[in-house]
Motif scaffolding. Structure first.
Motif, short mmCIF file in Angstrom:
data_model
loop_
_atom_site.label_atom_id
_atom_site.label_comp_id
_atom_site.label_asym_id
_atom_site.label_seq_id
_atom_site.Cartn_x
_atom_site.Cartn_y
_atom_site.Cartn_z
N VAL A 26 -56.93 13.80 -50.43
CA VAL A 26 -57.27 12.48 -49.91
C VAL A 26 -58.71 12.47 -49.41
O VAL A 26 -59.49 11.56 -49.73
N ALA A 29 -61.22 12.48 -52.18
CA ALA A 29 -61.35 11.16 -52.79
C ALA A 29 -62.22 10.24 -51.94
O ALA A 29 -62.99 9.43 -52.46
N LEU A 30 -62.13 10.39 -50.64
CA LEU A 30 -62.86 9.51 -49.73
C LEU A 30 -64.28 9.96 -49.43
O LEU A 30 -65.02 9.25 -48.74
N ARG A 35 -65.92 4.89 -53.24
CA ARG A 35 -64.47 4.91 -53.03
C ARG A 35 -64.12 4.49 -51.60
O ARG A 35 -63.13 3.78 -51.39
N ARG A 36 -64.94 4.89 -50.63
CA ARG A 36 -64.71 4.43 -49.25
C ARG A 36 -64.86 2.91 -49.17
O ARG A 36 -64.10 2.25 -48.46
N VAL A 39 -61.62 1.31 -50.58
CA VAL A 39 -60.51 1.43 -49.63
C VAL A 39 -60.75 0.52 -48.42
O VAL A 39 -59.83 -0.18 -47.98
N HIS A 66 -63.71 5.62 -60.34
CA HIS A 66 -63.45 5.63 -58.90
C HIS A 66 -62.04 5.14 -58.58
O HIS A 66 -61.35 5.73 -57.74
N LEU A 70 -58.95 7.33 -56.76
CA LEU A 70 -58.18 6.82 -55.62
C LEU A 70 -56.69 6.76 -55.92
O LEU A 70 -55.85 7.08 -55.07
N ARG A 71 -56.34 6.37 -57.15
CA ARG A 71 -54.93 6.32 -57.54
C ARG A 71 -54.33 7.72 -57.57
O ARG A 71 -53.24 7.95 -57.05
N LEU A 75 -54.02 6.92 -52.77
CA LEU A 75 -54.53 5.92 -51.84
C LEU A 75 -54.28 4.48 -52.30
O LEU A 75 -54.14 3.59 -51.47
N ASN A 87 -55.18 -3.86 -57.51
CA ASN A 87 -55.21 -2.66 -56.68
C ASN A 87 -54.62 -2.98 -55.33
O ASN A 87 -55.04 -3.94 -54.67
N LEU A 89 -53.69 -1.19 -51.63
CA LEU A 89 -53.82 -0.04 -50.75
C LEU A 89 -52.42 0.38 -50.31
O LEU A 89 -51.63 -0.45 -49.88
#
Length: 112
Positions: A26, A29-30, A35-36, A39, A66, A70-71, A75, A87, A89
Motif C-alpha cells: 500500500v 503504491a502511495l 497516485r496520492r 486517492v 497509476h 492502485l487497484r 486501494l 473508480n 476508493l
C-alpha cells in the motif's frame, strides 16, 4: 493472491482481497504523487469517479498505469458504468485494515 470477480464477462478487472495486501504494498503504491492525488480526490469527493474526470498531469496511458497500481494495492475498486471505467476508493476496507492511513494521507496533502 486471492482476487474477487464481480462479473463473468470479464469487464471488471480482478481485485485483491484486502486481507492479502500488506502495508508495504500500500505504501509503495502511495509513494507516487499522482497516485496520492487520485486517492485524495476519491477520498475528498466521497463518490466514485470516472478515470477521465480526475485531472492528472500525465498521459492517458500513464494514468491507466497509476490506476492499475492502485487497484493491485487494494486501494481502489474499478467497474464500468456504460463506457466509463469508474473508480471507487475502498475506504471502509482500507480503514479497517490500516486505521488512520487515508486520513493521514489526505491531511498531509492538504499541507502540501
Amino acid at each position: 493472491m486471492a482476487t474477487t470477480r464481480h462479473n463473468a464477462g470479464g469487464r471488471i478487472p480482478p481485485h485483491p482481497d484486502i486481507r492479502t495486501i500488506g502495508l508495504q504494498q500500500v505504501l509503495e503504491a502511495l509513494v507516487d504523487p499522482v497516485r496520492r492525488r487520485i486517492v485524495s480526490e476519491l477520498y475528498a469527493t466521497g463518490q466514485d469517479l470516472a478515470c477521465g474526470t480526475i485531472d492528472l498531469p500525465v498521459s492517458k496511458s500513464t494514468a491507466t498505469h497509476h490506476f492499475h497500481v492502485l487497484r493491485e494495492a487494494g486501494l481502489i475498486r474499478q467497474y464500468y458504468a456504460g463506457t466509463s471505467r469508474m473508480n471507487a476508493l475502498r475506504r471502509d476496507e482500507i480503514d479497517e485494515a490500516f486505521p488512520g492511513l487515508l486520513r493521514a494521507l489526505v491531511a498531509h496533502r492538504d499541507r502540501e
